[in-house]
Write a protein that holds these residues in place. Structure first.
Motif, PDB file in Angstrom:
ATOM      1  N   VAL A 125     -33.410 -13.756  -8.069  1.00  0.00           N
ATOM      2  CA  VAL A 125     -32.576 -13.226  -7.186  1.00  0.00           C
ATOM      3  C   VAL A 125     -33.171 -13.527  -5.800  1.00  0.00           C
ATOM      4  O   VAL A 125     -32.855 -13.662  -4.689  1.00  0.00           O
ATOM      5  N   ILE A 126     -34.441 -12.981  -5.962  1.00  0.00           N
ATOM      6  CA  ILE A 126     -35.412 -13.039  -4.686  1.00  0.00           C
ATOM      7  C   ILE A 126     -35.626 -14.418  -4.243  1.00  0.00           C
ATOM      8  O   ILE A 126     -35.326 -14.724  -2.845  1.00  0.00           O
ATOM      9  N   MET A 144     -45.135  -5.443  -3.646  1.00  0.00           N
ATOM     10  CA  MET A 144     -45.890  -6.479  -3.353  1.00  0.00           C
ATOM     11  C   MET A 144     -45.605  -7.774  -4.300  1.00  0.00           C
ATOM     12  O   MET A 144     -45.408  -8.837  -3.776  1.00  0.00           O
ATOM     13  N   GLU A 145     -45.166  -7.285  -5.611  1.00  0.00           N
ATOM     14  CA  GLU A 145     -44.526  -8.637  -6.433  1.00  0.00           C
ATOM     15  C   GLU A 145     -43.480  -9.171  -6.061  1.00  0.00           C
ATOM     16  O   GLU A 145     -43.318 -10.270  -5.895  1.00  0.00           O
ATOM     17  N   ALA A 146     -42.531  -8.585  -5.374  1.00  0.00           N
ATOM     18  CA  ALA A 146     -41.614  -9.159  -4.725  1.00  0.00           C
ATOM     19  C   ALA A 146     -41.650  -9.714  -3.540  1.00  0.00           C
ATOM     20  O   ALA A 146     -41.195 -11.036  -3.308  1.00  0.00           O
ATOM     21  N   PHE A 147     -42.541  -9.353  -2.676  1.00  0.00           N
ATOM     22  CA  PHE A 147     -42.995 -10.325  -1.582  1.00  0.00           C
ATOM     23  C   PHE A 147     -43.999 -11.537  -2.044  1.00  0.00           C
ATOM     24  O   PHE A 147     -43.892 -12.767  -1.440  1.00  0.00           O
ATOM     25  N   ARG A 148     -44.665 -11.347  -3.108  1.00  0.00           N
ATOM     26  CA  ARG A 148     -45.462 -12.521  -3.490  1.00  0.00           C
ATOM     27  C   ARG A 148     -44.462 -13.615  -4.000  1.00  0.00           C
ATOM     28  O   ARG A 148     -44.606 -14.866  -3.781  1.00  0.00           O
ATOM     29  N   ILE A 149     -43.403 -13.386  -4.768  1.00  0.00           N
ATOM     30  CA  ILE A 149     -42.507 -14.189  -5.291  1.00  0.00           C
ATOM     31  C   ILE A 149     -41.592 -14.695  -4.060  1.00  0.00           C
ATOM     32  O   ILE A 149     -41.420 -15.976  -3.909  1.00  0.00           O
ATOM     33  N   ALA A 150     -41.483 -13.942  -2.775  1.00  0.00           N
ATOM     34  CA  ALA A 150     -40.856 -14.260  -1.877  1.00  0.00           C
ATOM     35  C   ALA A 150     -41.522 -15.453  -1.075  1.00  0.00           C
ATOM     36  O   ALA A 150     -40.979 -16.512  -0.595  1.00  0.00           O
ATOM     37  N   LYS A 151     -42.778 -15.200  -0.977  1.00  0.00           N
ATOM     38  CA  LYS A 151     -43.775 -16.058   0.066  1.00  0.00           C
ATOM     39  C   LYS A 151     -43.927 -17.368  -0.842  1.00  0.00           C
ATOM     40  O   LYS A 151     -43.773 -18.403  -0.257  1.00  0.00           O
ATOM     41  N   GLU A 152     -43.885 -17.399  -2.361  1.00  0.00           N
ATOM     42  CA  GLU A 152     -43.927 -18.697  -2.798  1.00  0.00           C
ATOM     43  C   GLU A 152     -42.586 -19.533  -2.804  1.00  0.00           C
ATOM     44  O   GLU A 152     -42.748 -20.763  -3.099  1.00  0.00           O
ATOM     45  N   ASN A 153     -41.597 -18.850  -2.588  1.00  0.00           N
ATOM     46  CA  ASN A 153     -40.337 -19.598  -2.227  1.00  0.00           C
ATOM     47  C   ASN A 153     -39.931 -19.901  -0.809  1.00  0.00           C
ATOM     48  O   ASN A 153     -38.698 -20.026  -0.510  1.00  0.00           O
ATOM     49  N   GLY A 154     -40.571 -19.413  -0.040  1.00  0.00           N
ATOM     50  CA  GLY A 154     -40.391 -19.496   1.514  1.00  0.00           C
ATOM     51  C   GLY A 154     -39.226 -18.748   2.006  1.00  0.00           C
ATOM     52  O   GLY A 154     -38.481 -19.041   2.720  1.00  0.00           O
ATOM     53  N   ASP A 170     -54.434  -7.256   1.481  1.00  0.00           N
ATOM     54  CA  ASP A 170     -53.605  -7.871   0.520  1.00  0.00           C
ATOM     55  C   ASP A 170     -51.896  -7.599   0.713  1.00  0.00           C
ATOM     56  O   ASP A 170     -51.370  -8.523   0.474  1.00  0.00           O
ATOM     57  N   MET A 171     -51.753  -6.441   0.914  1.00  0.00           N
ATOM     58  CA  MET A 171     -50.132  -6.250   1.150  1.00  0.00           C
ATOM     59  C   MET A 171     -49.636  -6.531   2.527  1.00  0.00           C
ATOM     60  O   MET A 171     -48.593  -7.243   2.725  1.00  0.00           O
ATOM     61  N   ILE A 172     -50.466  -6.238   3.515  1.00  0.00           N
ATOM     62  CA  ILE A 172     -49.876  -6.687   4.983  1.00  0.00           C
ATOM     63  C   ILE A 172     -50.034  -8.349   5.010  1.00  0.00           C
ATOM     64  O   ILE A 172     -48.879  -8.683   5.748  1.00  0.00           O
ATOM     65  N   GLN A 173     -50.776  -9.062   4.271  1.00  0.00           N
ATOM     66  CA  GLN A 173     -50.652 -10.631   4.533  1.00  0.00           C
ATOM     67  C   GLN A 173     -49.439 -11.091   3.795  1.00  0.00           C
ATOM     68  O   GLN A 173     -49.062 -12.245   3.895  1.00  0.00           O
ATOM     69  N   LEU A 174     -48.791 -10.327   3.031  1.00  0.00           N
ATOM     70  CA  LEU A 174     -47.375 -10.703   2.551  1.00  0.00           C
ATOM     71  C   LEU A 174     -46.344 -10.574   3.614  1.00  0.00           C
ATOM     72  O   LEU A 174     -45.235 -10.960   2.975  1.00  0.00           O
ATOM     73  N   VAL A 175     -46.365  -9.944   4.402  1.00  0.00           N
ATOM     74  CA  VAL A 175     -45.447  -9.657   5.504  1.00  0.00           C
ATOM     75  C   VAL A 175     -45.305 -10.567   6.741  1.00  0.00           C
ATOM     76  O   VAL A 175     -46.120 -10.740   7.179  1.00  0.00           O
ATOM     77  N   ASP A 176     -43.818 -10.895   6.943  1.00  0.00           N
ATOM     78  CA  ASP A 176     -43.712 -11.701   7.858  1.00  0.00           C
ATOM     79  C   ASP A 176     -43.117 -10.872   9.076  1.00  0.00           C
ATOM     80  O   ASP A 176     -43.505 -11.168  10.305  1.00  0.00           O
ATOM     81  N   VAL A 177     -42.299 -10.273   8.851  1.00  0.00           N
ATOM     82  CA  VAL A 177     -41.752  -9.111   9.983  1.00  0.00           C
ATOM     83  C   VAL A 177     -41.904  -7.624   9.461  1.00  0.00           C
ATOM     84  O   VAL A 177     -41.634  -7.348   8.393  1.00  0.00           O
ATOM     85  N   LEU A 178     -42.876  -6.886  10.403  1.00  0.00           N
ATOM     86  CA  LEU A 178     -43.085  -5.366   9.894  1.00  0.00           C
ATOM     87  C   LEU A 178     -42.217  -4.682  10.975  1.00  0.00           C
ATOM     88  O   LEU A 178     -42.522  -4.890  12.209  1.00  0.00           O
TER      89      LEU A 178
END
Length: 304
Positions: A125-126, A144-154, A170-178
């Motif tokens: 879904v993500i 964190m897991e959801a954002f990791r999956i998102a980053k892997e898939n653009g 490590d959490m902040i680095q997964l964020v595009d828009v804060l």
């Protein structure tokens, strides 16, 4: 399509002339029950504007859970991936005073059972989404897991860090828009945010950790947008607030609806502000949010 990962609550709202002091008993004006939760609110706000929204979260095996899911479905949110757990649905007890300001107590209930395994089960879904939006009313490990999956898939990752908590790099680095308010920004960075100059320094810290966009919501003062290209304060629309409960969630729903459609940050902020200004003039959370038709009619006479 966007995915919203987050909380689903029932809001128990009491209206009062003034909020009570410690140990004080006062008479209330009215009591109502609304569908809420920061995640649910943000999903509904975007869906009512016309965005295809898929929701990830959990409710209890109880009547409040049925009530909230039905409300989300009516707004156009896909809740087919929401799971039910043998516990209570999340509850928020809200006290709203005569000026539209509020105090909120949240009990997580089923929201606290959204875990890494649930996210992994719904990874497809993500991966299919244009963006994923999350907050902090569900466990951090799930986000964190959801954002990791998102980053892997653009997939674009959008975080509303509320309720505020200290974040590791490590959490902040997964964020595009804060999208924090100034108090949440202070908690996240550990830096003061009392002035625009201090806010800028906190944003610089986030940029060093690869966040692409920071939008600081400032209540009646507006919103402050920062990208690598520049920074700008957007003044708030001047309205008479009735209930500010879902102001931030309404803003974010409007923002993401616009941003995934045209990738113009400034236009998206402007739309988010219009949605928020409409919502605070109506009671409740999800019930206060406009459809696009309602927003267009409202915007014709709106002044900043």
């Amino acid at each position: 399509m966007i995915t919203v990962l987050g909380s689903i609550n029932v809001d128990m709202v009491t209206n009062v002339l003034k909020r009570p002091l410690v140990g004080e008993t006062i008479e209330g004006i009215s009591f109502k029950q609304h569908a809420g939760g920061k995640g649910g609110n943000q999903g509904v706000a975007a869906a009512k504007l016309g965005t295809e929204v898929c929701f990830l979260g959990k409710v209890g095996e109880d009547s409040p859970g049925e009530f909230v899911l039905k409300n989300m479905q009516t707004a156009g949110v896909d809740v087919s991936f929401v799971e039910k757990e043998p516990t209570n649905t999340g509850v928020a007890t809200i006290c709203v005073d005569g000026e539209g300001q509020n105090n909120i107590i949240v009990i997580a209930g089923a929201n606290g059972l959204v875990d890494k395994a649930y996210i992994q089960k719904n990874a497809d879904v993500i991966a299919k989404s244009k963006a994923i939006v999350s907050q902090f009313e569900t466990p951090l490990e799930a986000t964190m897991e959801a954002f990791r999956i998102a980053k892997e898939n653009g997939v674009l990752t959008v975080l509303n860090p509320a309720p505020a908590k200290e974040l590791h790099a490590d959490m902040i680095q997964l964020v595009d828009v804060l999208v924090p308010n100034e108090f949440e920004l202070e908690t996240i960075t550990g830096m003061p945010t009392n002035t625009i100059e201090e806010i800028d320094k906190a944003i610089d810290y986030l940029f060093a950790l690869h966040v692409q966009v920071v939008i600081v919501t400032l209540g009646h003062k507006g919103a402050y947008r920062a990208t690598k290209e520049g920074r700008m304060l957007f003044e708030a629309y001047k309205v008479n607030a009735v209930d500010t409960t879902a102001a931030g969630d309404s803003f974010l729903g409007g923002f993401i609806h616009s941003y995934i459609a045209n990738k113009n940050i400034d236009e998206a902020i402007s739309l988010g502000q219009k949605v928020a200004s409409y919502a605070v003039q109506h009671e409740g959370a999800q019930s206060s949010m406009p459809t696009m038709e309602e927003l267009e009619t409202y915007s014709a006479n709106l002044k900043q």
